[in-house]
Every structure is written in structure tokens, then in C-alpha cells.
Enzyme design. Structure first.
Site, PDB file in Angstrom:
ATOM      1  CG  HIS A 309      -1.876   1.101   0.870  1.00  0.00           C
ATOM      2  ND1 HIS A 309      -2.001   2.742   1.335  1.00  0.00           N
ATOM      3  CD2 HIS A 309      -3.501   0.489   0.316  1.00  0.00           C
ATOM      4  CE1 HIS A 309      -3.572   3.040   1.491  1.00  0.00           C
ATOM      5  NE2 HIS A 309      -4.002   1.787   0.953  1.00  0.00           N
ATOM      6  CG  ASP A 367      -9.082  -3.896  -2.421  1.00  0.00           C
ATOM      7  OD1 ASP A 367     -10.177  -4.324  -2.204  1.00  0.00           O
ATOM      8  OD2 ASP A 367      -8.388  -3.309  -3.121  1.00  0.00           O
TER       9      ASP A 367
HETATM   10  N1  ACO Z   1       4.214  -7.700  -4.936  1.00  0.00           N
HETATM   11  C1  ACO Z   1       5.508  -7.792  -5.473  1.00  0.00           C
HETATM   12  N2  ACO Z   1       5.834  -6.377  -4.172  1.00  0.00           N
HETATM   13  C2  ACO Z   1       5.351  -5.676  -4.895  1.00  0.00           C
HETATM   14  C3  ACO Z   1       4.303  -5.332  -4.516  1.00  0.00           C
HETATM   15  C4  ACO Z   1       3.459  -5.881  -4.695  1.00  0.00           C
HETATM   16  N3  ACO Z   1       1.924  -6.057  -4.209  1.00  0.00           N
HETATM   17  N4  ACO Z   1       4.325  -4.204  -4.223  1.00  0.00           N
HETATM   18  C5  ACO Z   1       4.837  -3.432  -3.843  1.00  0.00           C
HETATM   19  N5  ACO Z   1       6.202  -4.172  -4.130  1.00  0.00           N
HETATM   20  C6  ACO Z   1       7.701  -3.523  -3.631  1.00  0.00           C
HETATM   21  C7  ACO Z   1       7.990  -2.854  -5.404  1.00  0.00           C
HETATM   22  O1  ACO Z   1       8.620  -3.897  -6.846  1.00  0.00           O
HETATM   23  C8  ACO Z   1       9.137  -1.803  -4.792  1.00  0.00           C
HETATM   24  O2  ACO Z   1      10.543  -2.675  -4.516  1.00  0.00           O
HETATM   25  P1  ACO Z   1      11.491  -2.369  -5.164  1.00  0.00           P
HETATM   26  O3  ACO Z   1      11.780  -1.459  -4.316  1.00  0.00           O
HETATM   27  O4  ACO Z   1      12.745  -3.365  -4.792  1.00  0.00           O
HETATM   28  O5  ACO Z   1      11.248  -1.885  -6.766  1.00  0.00           O
HETATM   29  C9  ACO Z   1       8.426  -1.650  -3.645  1.00  0.00           C
HETATM   30  O6  ACO Z   1       7.485  -2.769  -3.070  1.00  0.00           O
HETATM   31  C10 ACO Z   1       7.684  -0.613  -3.311  1.00  0.00           C
HETATM   32  O7  ACO Z   1       6.869  -0.205  -4.165  1.00  0.00           O
HETATM   33  P2  ACO Z   1       6.048   0.404  -4.921  1.00  0.00           P
HETATM   34  O8  ACO Z   1       5.146   0.478  -6.543  1.00  0.00           O
HETATM   35  O9  ACO Z   1       7.394   1.880  -5.403  1.00  0.00           O
HETATM   36  O10 ACO Z   1       5.195   1.361  -4.086  1.00  0.00           O
HETATM   37  P3  ACO Z   1       4.027   1.865  -4.718  1.00  0.00           P
HETATM   38  O11 ACO Z   1       3.634   2.821  -3.170  1.00  0.00           O
HETATM   39  O12 ACO Z   1       4.204   3.004  -5.193  1.00  0.00           O
HETATM   40  O13 ACO Z   1       2.310   1.077  -4.852  1.00  0.00           O
HETATM   41  C11 ACO Z   1       0.696  -0.385  -4.473  1.00  0.00           C
HETATM   42  C12 ACO Z   1       1.468   0.808  -3.913  1.00  0.00           C
HETATM   43  C13 ACO Z   1      -0.124   0.327  -6.381  1.00  0.00           C
HETATM   44  C14 ACO Z   1      -0.711  -0.268  -4.319  1.00  0.00           C
HETATM   45  C15 ACO Z   1       1.812  -1.684  -4.720  1.00  0.00           C
HETATM   46  O14 ACO Z   1       2.199  -2.414  -3.438  1.00  0.00           O
HETATM   47  C16 ACO Z   1       0.803  -2.758  -5.280  1.00  0.00           C
HETATM   48  O15 ACO Z   1       1.038  -2.944  -6.795  1.00  0.00           O
HETATM   49  N6  ACO Z   1       0.246  -3.705  -4.588  1.00  0.00           N
HETATM   50  C17 ACO Z   1      -0.772  -4.589  -5.378  1.00  0.00           C
HETATM   51  C18 ACO Z   1      -2.166  -4.114  -6.236  1.00  0.00           C
HETATM   52  C19 ACO Z   1      -2.681  -3.477  -4.985  1.00  0.00           C
HETATM   53  O16 ACO Z   1      -3.710  -4.782  -3.964  1.00  0.00           O
HETATM   54  N7  ACO Z   1      -2.957  -2.989  -4.594  1.00  0.00           N
HETATM   55  C20 ACO Z   1      -4.136  -2.326  -3.826  1.00  0.00           C
HETATM   56  C21 ACO Z   1      -4.222  -1.051  -3.283  1.00  0.00           C
HETATM   57  S1  ACO Z   1      -5.204  -0.990  -2.025  1.00  0.00           S
HETATM   58  C22 ACO Z   1      -6.149   0.110  -2.587  1.00  0.00           C
HETATM   59  O17 ACO Z   1      -6.184   0.459  -3.176  1.00  0.00           O
HETATM   60  C23 ACO Z   1      -7.859   0.428  -1.520  1.00  0.00           C
END
Ligand code: ACO
Length: 427
Positions: A309, A367
Site C-alpha cells: 500500500h 482487498d
Molecule cells: N508484490 C510484489 N512486490 C511489490 C508489491 C507487491 N504487491 N507491492 C510493492 N512491491 C515492491 C515493488 O516492486 C518495489 O520494490 P523495489 O523497491 O525492489 O523496486 C517496492 O515494493 C515498493 O513498491 P512501489 O511500487 O514503489 O510502491 P507504491 O507505493 O508505488 O505502490 C501499490 C503501492 C500500487 C499498492 C503496490 O503495492 C501494488 O501494486 N500492490 C498490488 C496491487 C494492490 O493490491 N493494490 C490495492 C491497493 S489498496 C486499494 O487501492 C484499496
């Protein structure tokens, strides 16, 4: 009122700019950078990672501590003691209602559950297999055509009636999009039922036989709606604020919010979680590990859906309540050992013990479990995000209302231009 000052030192030419720092009632202080434009520089913050775009008194999140509060009330207390309609009142007006205010508010919502007869005609323009989020975007935007001429967004009573219409009609439109895909007749709302009961009635009843709303499902749906009602300046709420900052019609603004919510990185995640759990197939160690490894692979765009998140760096407090609700619904169905829930619990356990997820502070989000509950209630996967949109409507409209009531400025970000400098069109 500034509580301290930040100094920004620019070199060549050496310049020092004093910037006021403000403190809110809780949370991070903010540096007021509004004066920078007059000094010839902008701030640069793609994704708004460090930017507070507005002042708001609606919702507070402490991502590090896993805290979510609406108007000061913790989400866990609201989920246990309140209900969705009361939460709508709280988000919109800032205080819990008195019993009489609650009765009047609920009655006003019940009064507006029907949609204009012509709305049904809109549906005929969609393919039967259209994604219900596409239908929702179109039909909610279309409401603007019904409520535009007499709507003055500067008038608080006009804004309130728009809010009530939206909260009241969203379940009706959502259920119509489901019925349309099935080819079943639309069901009219029943105003003797509660908000969640009525939604289930419009989704699942048919004219051919009586339909009894399962009270456990109604309670679970009400809780799902509460847990998704607002989450401060997330992508869809910020979209609604940006659209609304131009003075646009509120129904059109909410349609913009629905579009932003649809993406799998935001509201589309609950649908994506279930797709992922179904792809995993069973709870064998090897199978789950394969998906975990895929999520960790930098060269693979796959992410563990329902994990991570932008704001929470410890647990998502909504996920805990959701997991509890999930257990209750499956127990009610006499299926506490649901295979998908088994896979989900095992994925959660394996991920939470994995260094990759620990180091990046990736926990299950709201979720991760909501899709399992919705599916157990018979709601098809492509309706999950629609239900999220129904729930979030009150958050969107409360923020829109707060924005217009405050110091309204058109939202207009700037950019770091990296395109070609001036050049002449060839002779
Ligand atoms: N699975 C694997 N790796 C992940 C995940 C994941 N679900 N989420 C983040 N990471 C990793 C990224 O690859 C990144 O790694 P790195 O530092 O080695 O490059 C690090 O964690 C940080 O991730 P960011 O993308 O910079 O985090 P951001 O805050 O931009 O993204 C998000 C947040 C979009 C929610 C992301 O965690 C994601 O895509 N999760 C899966 C989708 C999801 O469940 N979305 C629902 C959000 S809740 C809502 O809207 C109600």
C-alpha cells in the site's frame, strides 16, 4: 499559522528562501511551497509521494502505525459499532448524528433510491458482456444530464441533495449493471429494507420467486461498504477533487473517480486478488512459492495482488476487520474451510515470513480478503470493483463538498519539461 520555518538554499545564484511549516491536528507537518513559483522554481514530486495537495478534516491515516480514523473515530470502532449510513453522515457532516438526524438522513437516502425511468434506456447501448465498471462510468456520468440545469455547486443545499442522490442511486445502478449482464429484469429498490439489504435484493431477487436477504450477508456487505468508504487523498478521491476544482457537475466528477478506481493498482485489486488465487489453484507449497517468486522477480511485472500500500508501511487496519468478516461469512455458509480462503491464508503466511516482503514492509491490504467474502456471497468477480465504487461514493462526495466549501482553487500541477527546445518548422 506557521509553527516553524524551512530554509531552501538554492545555489547559482545563492538564494535562501524561507518557507512556512504548518502542523495539522495529527500527522506530518507540511512545508508551504506556494511562494516558490515567484522565485522561478517548482517542486517536483511525481506520484505525489511527498505532497499534501489540500487541507482536510475528514480522514486521518498513520501508515506507519496502521491507523485509520474517520472524523477522529478509529475504523475498528466504527466497523464494530456503527453502520454504513451512519458513517456516510459522519463523513459528510463531521459529527455522528443524533437518533433523529439519523432517521431523517436515512429517510432522505431511501427517498432517492430510484433512478429516472430513462436511465434504463442507457443500458441498451452497452454490450451484454461489457465490464460493469465501464457501464458504471457511463451511467453515473449520464446522471449529470438529469441533474444539471438547476444545480448550483456554490449552494450547500444543492451539494447535499447531489450527495444524497449519489449515495442512494449507486446501489441501484450497480445492481442494474449486474442484471443487464445476466439478461434479467431490473429490480426496483425496496425502501423497507436497509441500505445493504436493498442492494442484495436488487442484485439477487427476481420477479419469479420470493427472495429472503441473508442477515449475515447484509451485515458483511455493510461492513465491506464501511471499510471502503473513505481513505483520504487516494488516486480516485484526488481525481474527483481535481475534476471538481473546475466547477464540473458532481455526477461527472464521480464518474471520473470511478474511472480512476477501476485500475488494478487501486480498486481493481480485489478482482485481481481472486484471479490470482484462482490461478494459484491449490495451497501446495510449491505452487504458492512459484507465485511468490514471480512477485519478487524484478524482471517480471507480476505483483502479489492485495499486498502493499502506498500509505501503510505496517498492517492495513481494514484488512484485519475484513479477515474476521471473511471467517464469519464462510462459517455461516458452513464452509469455513473454503479452498480459496485456505490458499489466501497460506499466501499471506508465506509472504509475511519472506525477507523480500518484510524489507519492503508489504502487508495484506483491504482487498486481500474482500474478494473472498464477496464471492462467497455469490457476487461475481467483475462486480467487486463496482461494490468498492458504491462504498467510496460517500468519500468522494464528502471530499468534493469539503473542497468547494473551503478555499477552492482549480487544480493545475506544473511540470519539468524535457522535450525539444524551440526549433523551426523546416522550409
Ligand atoms: N508484490 C510484489 N512486490 C511489490 C508489491 C507487491 N504487491 N507491492 C510493492 N512491491 C515492491 C515493488 O516492486 C518495489 O520494490 P523495489 O523497491 O525492489 O523496486 C517496492 O515494493 C515498493 O513498491 P512501489 O511500487 O514503489 O510502491 P507504491 O507505493 O508505488 O505502490 C501499490 C503501492 C500500487 C499498492 C503496490 O503495492 C501494488 O501494486 N500492490 C498490488 C496491487 C494492490 O493490491 N493494490 C490495492 C491497493 S489498496 C486499494 O487501492 C484499496
Amino acid at each position: 499559522m506557521a509553527k516553524r520555518t524551512a530554509k531552501l538554499i538554492l545555489t547559482e545564484p545563492d538564494t535562501v528562501i524561507d518557507l512556512p511549516v504548518y502542523g495539522g491536528s495529527l500527522g506530518h507537518d507540511v512545508i508551504d511551497v506556494r511562494a516558490l513559483v515567484s522565485k522561478g522554481v517548482f517542486t517536483y514530486d511525481p506520484g505525489f509521494m511527498s505532497t499534501a495537495a489540500c487541507e482536510s478534516a475528514i480522514t486521518f491515516i498513520d501508515g506507519a502505525q496502521g491507523v485509520l480514523m474517520h472524523r477522529g473515530y478509529p475504523i475498528e470502532q466504527l466497523a464494530a459499532q456503527s453502520n454504513y449510513v451512519e458513517l456516510c453522515y459522519l463523513l459528510l457532516f463531521g459529527e455522528l448524528p443524533t437518533p433523529e438526524a439519523y432517521r431523517q438522513f436515512e429517510a432522505r437516502i431511501r427517498n432517492h433510491t430510484m433512478v429516472h425511468g430513462q436511465i434504463a434506456n442507457f443500458f441498451q447501448g452497452f454490450r451484454r458482456d461489457a465490464h460493469p465498471m465501464a457501464i458504471l462510468c457511463g451511467v453515473v456520468g449520464g446522471l449529470a444530464a438529469f441533474y444539471h440545469d438547476h444545480l448550483d455547486t456554490a449552494d450547500s443545499e444543492d451539494r447535499l441533495i447531489s450527495a444524497i442522490r449519489l449515495v442512494a442511486k449507486m446501489p441501484t445502478i450497480a445492481a442494474m449493471s449486474y442484471k443487464y449482464a445476466l439478461g434479467q429484469p431490473f429490480r426496483q429498490p425496496r425502501n423497507d429494507l436497509s441500505y445493504a439489504e436493498n442492494f442484495l435484493h436488487m442484485m439477487f431477487s427476481t420477479p419469479c420467486e420470493p427472495y429472503e436477504v441473508n442477515p449475515v450477508f447484509a451485515k458483511a456487505l455493510d461492513r465491506i461498504l464501511m471499510l471502503h468508504a473513505d481513505h483520504e487523498q487516494n488516486a480516485s478521491t484526488s481525481t474527483v477533487r481535481l475534476a471538481g476544482s473546475t466547477g464540473a457537475n458532481p455526477f461527472a466528477c464521480i464518474s471520473a473517480g470511478i474511472a480512476a478506481l477501476w485500475g488494478p493498482a487501486h480498486g481493481g485489486a480485489n478482482e485481481a486478488v481472486l484471479d490470482m488465487l484462482e490461478q494459484i489453484g491449490d495451497d501446495s507449497e510449491a505452487n504458492i512459492q512459484r507465485f511468490i517468486d514471480k512477485a519478487k522477480d524484478r524482471n517480471d511485472p507480476f505483483r502479489l495482488m492485495g499486498f502493499g500500500h502506498r500509505v501503510y508501511s505496517s498492517f492495513d487496519p481494514r484488512a484485519r476487520v475484513m479477515k474476521e468478516t471473511c471467517d464469519q461469512v464462510l462459517a455461516e455458509l458452513g464452509n469455513p474451510d473454503d479452498p480459496t480462503l485456505r490458499i489466501a491464508k497460506r499466501v499471506e503466511q508465506i509472504a509475511l515470513e519472506d525477507d523480500y516482503f518484510i524489507q519492503r514492509k508489504l502487508y495484506p491490504n483491504v482487498d486481500f480478503y474482500s474478494g473472498i467474502i464477496l464471492r462467497a456471497m455469490g457476487i461475481p468477480t467483475n462486480m467487486f470493483t463496482v461494490i468498492f465504487a458504491v462504498a467510496r461514493t460517500i468519500g468522494w462526495i464528502s471530499h468534493w463538498n469539503e473542497m468547494i466549501d473551503g478555499d477552492l482553487k482549480i487544480g493545475r500541477p506544473r511540470q519539468l519539461y524535457v522535450g525539444p527546445p524551440r526549433r523551426n518548422y523546416p522550409d
